[in-house]
Design a protein around this motif. Structure first.
Motif, PDB file in Angstrom:
ATOM      1  N   ARG A  97      -6.024   4.006  -7.969  1.00 50.91           N
ATOM      2  CA  ARG A  97      -7.072   4.904  -7.466  1.00 50.91           C
ATOM      3  C   ARG A  97      -7.521   4.527  -6.056  1.00 50.91           C
ATOM      4  O   ARG A  97      -8.459   5.117  -5.508  1.00 50.91           O
ATOM      5  N   TYR A  98      -6.874   3.499  -5.506  1.00 51.16           N
ATOM      6  CA  TYR A  98      -7.104   3.173  -4.093  1.00 51.16           C
ATOM      7  C   TYR A  98      -5.801   3.395  -3.350  1.00 51.16           C
ATOM      8  O   TYR A  98      -4.727   3.341  -3.950  1.00 51.16           O
ATOM      9  N   ILE A  99      -5.889   3.610  -2.046  1.00 54.10           N
ATOM     10  CA  ILE A  99      -4.661   3.690  -1.246  1.00 54.10           C
ATOM     11  C   ILE A  99      -4.124   2.266  -1.142  1.00 54.10           C
ATOM     12  O   ILE A  99      -4.872   1.336  -0.869  1.00 54.10           O
ATOM     13  N   GLY A 100      -2.826   2.100  -1.393  1.00 61.00           N
ATOM     14  CA  GLY A 100      -2.265   0.741  -1.324  1.00 61.00           C
ATOM     15  C   GLY A 100      -0.803   0.788  -0.937  1.00 61.00           C
ATOM     16  O   GLY A 100      -0.075   1.695  -1.360  1.00 61.00           O
ATOM     17  N   ASP A 101      -0.377  -0.199  -0.156  1.00 59.22           N
ATOM     18  CA  ASP A 101       1.035  -0.260   0.262  1.00 59.22           C
ATOM     19  C   ASP A 101       1.963  -0.543  -0.903  1.00 59.22           C
ATOM     20  O   ASP A 101       3.074  -0.023  -0.955  1.00 59.22           O
ATOM     21  N   GLU A 102       1.512  -1.433  -1.817  1.00 58.91           N
ATOM     22  CA  GLU A 102       2.440  -1.945  -2.836  1.00 58.91           C
ATOM     23  C   GLU A 102       3.053  -0.799  -3.630  1.00 58.91           C
ATOM     24  O   GLU A 102       4.269  -0.719  -3.797  1.00 58.91           O
ATOM     25  N   VAL A 103       2.189   0.111  -4.132  1.00 55.41           N
ATOM     26  CA  VAL A 103       2.703   1.185  -4.987  1.00 55.41           C
ATOM     27  C   VAL A 103       3.547   2.175  -4.176  1.00 55.41           C
ATOM     28  O   VAL A 103       4.573   2.670  -4.649  1.00 55.41           O
ATOM     29  N   LEU A 104       3.132   2.428  -2.939  1.00 56.35           N
ATOM     30  CA  LEU A 104       3.888   3.398  -2.122  1.00 56.35           C
ATOM     31  C   LEU A 104       5.252   2.835  -1.721  1.00 56.35           C
ATOM     32  O   LEU A 104       6.272   3.510  -1.817  1.00 56.35           O
ATOM     33  N   ASP A 105       5.261   1.580  -1.279  1.00 58.75           N
ATOM     34  CA  ASP A 105       6.537   0.970  -0.856  1.00 58.75           C
ATOM     35  C   ASP A 105       7.520   0.934  -2.024  1.00 58.75           C
ATOM     36  O   ASP A 105       8.695   1.262  -1.880  1.00 58.75           O
ATOM     37  N   TYR A 106       7.013   0.513  -3.196  1.00 59.29           N
ATOM     38  CA  TYR A 106       7.934   0.421  -4.335  1.00 59.29           C
ATOM     39  C   TYR A 106       8.384   1.807  -4.792  1.00 59.29           C
ATOM     40  O   TYR A 106       9.559   2.021  -5.085  1.00 59.29           O
TER      41      TYR A 106
END
Ligand code: PLP
Length: 451
Positions: A97-106
């Motif tokens: 529910r927050y913007i985050g690099d980890e989930v987007l990159d993966y």
């Protein structure tokens, strides 16, 4: 084949090493606190305390060659995965529910392993949740409710997915509008590779006709493309296409459950369905994805997800968390850097060749099949000139290997198909050791059977 082999019905208990007092006490504690639903592997269960690569160690320091576990697919306790998770846990572990690099990159990296049409991903923690979500999405996209599954399928533990998991047995009833289709034959069982696809498709067409007669609209055909609990069926590549076309012609979707064959295991392709040259509508995955960290997912075509997403909010507390993504990304790093898909192909071929050689010497092996490091070995006994599946002999082999320090299991309709599915770094040396110890075990099984 010596017909007295037909006399083995159960593993000879005198052949198993004895439980020590500690093991007896731990088994009693399990029954007290975990209740009656859990099952242990092996006549003499193994008390594992440590794992490294393709090896497991018991509390006495004895090593066991792991030829079974696909969750630690890049090797038990791989340091790159352990460090990635520890590093992420020390910095941040939060949700989607927050913007985050980890989930987007993966997510971008995972989607890049699929054909372009499969372009969106939703994260879960387990394969069961991914399949549960896939069924909701398929029902929403098609307006149908009918689901076709193989006769001994396993897709997980929730109310809905246990209802499409007939391998759980009679006490776990099928859900409403669930239709069964026979698992495929292997080319050897069918008599000719060209017969495998049409026979499987005929079963699916029969299920579709029954659905129509019952006034049920199809939602999906779902199976695992290595048919792991049905007894391991991999060949010929492409044989599943006709069945999938049949379900699509009636408006249903194809969901491929890649929890078992995914992430390079079948050697020829990163995903089991890619070996068959088809493009599914929905893909589910789990087990090896985080090398033991609970992370799973559902990948789908955006048009299949659009209406579902517009109508229902999706939040999974731990699914897609920063640490889960760190584990999953580290697994992809290791598969790539250690060329594990290629290793799976090469070692898998070497094991299958060795098994065919054993089959020429031990007629109790009636079929060898699989892809990469997912191999099934069918065990049969001679009953009055006929070959008959033998769970007793298969159990004797599984337990005999355990006594020799090698871990495998068995599956299939009669629990007579040895399931060989090691961590992917399993190399030539381990394959040779495995084949030698299997040879020794088969020699012993034949000896006790004919004594
Ligand atoms: C083919 C298949 N699908 C789904 C599942 C369920 O996955 P999980 O145990 O992570 O819920 C399993 C687990 O064994 C499986 O083998």
């Amino acid at each position: 084949m010596n017909s007295s082999l037909g006399m083995i019905n159960a593993f000879d208990p005198s052949a198993a090493s004895a439980l020590d007092a500690d093991e007896k006490e731990m088994i009693a504690r399990r029954q007290r606190v975990l209740g009656p639903s859990y099952r242990l592997f092996y006549q003499h269960p193994v008390h594992i305390v440590r794992g490294e690569g393709v090896w497991l160690y018991d509390k006495a320091g004895r090593k066991y060659l792991d030829a079974y576990n696909n969750v630690p697919s890049v090797g038990h306790c791989h340091p790159h995965v352990v460090q990635a998770v520890a590093r992420q846990m020390a910095v941040l572990n939060t949700h989607t529910r927050y913007i985050g690099d980890e989930v987007l990159d993966y997510a971008e990296r995972l989607i890049a392993t699929f054909p372009a049409v499969l372009d969106q991903v939703m994260f879960t923690c387990t394969g069961s949740e991914a399949n549960d979500l896939a069924l909701r999405v398929a029902k929403n996209a098609t307006g149908g409710t009918g689901i076709i599954v193989t006769r001994l399928a396993y897709h997980g533990i929730t109310e809905t997915v246990s209802g499409i998991s007939p391998s759980l047995g009679a006490n776990s009833p099928l859900g409403p509008h669930v239709y069964l289709v026979d698992a495929p034959f292997s080319p050897a069982q069918a008599g000719a590779a060209e017969k495998v696809g049409p026979r499987f498709a005929d079963g699916v067409r029969t299920a579709l006709a029954q659905m129509e007669a019952d006034g049920v609209k199809p939602a999906a055909l779902i199976f695992d493309t290595i048919f792991s609990s049905d007894g391991v069926f991999a060949d010929p590549p492409g044989f599943i296409a006709e069945a999938i076309a049949a379900v699509r012609a009636k408006g249903g979707l194809f969901i491929t459950d890649e929890v078992q064959p995914g992430f390079g295991r079948t050697g020829e392709a990163f995903w089991g369905f890619l070996r068959h040259g088809i493009e599914p509508d929905i893909v589910t995955m789990g087990k090896p994805m985080g090398n033991g960290y609970p992370v799973a997912a559902m990948v789908a075509r955006h048009e299949v997800l659009a209406d579902f997403g517009a109508r229902s909010r999706y939040f999974n507390t731990f699914g897609g968390s920063s640490a889960a993504m760190a584990a999953a990304a580290a697994v992809l790093d290791v598969i790539e850097s250690e060329k594990l898909q290629d290793n799976s192909l090469k070692t898998g071929r070497m094991i299958q060749d060795g098994l065919r050689d054993l089959a020429s010497r031990y007629p109790i092996i009636s079929d060898v099949r699989g892809a990469g490091l997912f191999i099934g070995v069918e065990i049969a006994k001679n009953a009055d000139g006929r070959l008959e599946p033998s769970s007793g002999i298969a159990a004797a082999i599984v337990n005999g290997l355990r006594e020799r320090g090698v871990l495998i299991s068995a599956s299939g309709p009669s629990a007579n198909v040895l399931k060989i599915r090691p961590p992917l770094p399993f190399g030539r040396a381990e394959a040779t050791l495995f084949l030698d110890l299997l040879d020794d075990t088969l020699k012993w099984v034949v000896r006790i059977a004919t004594a």
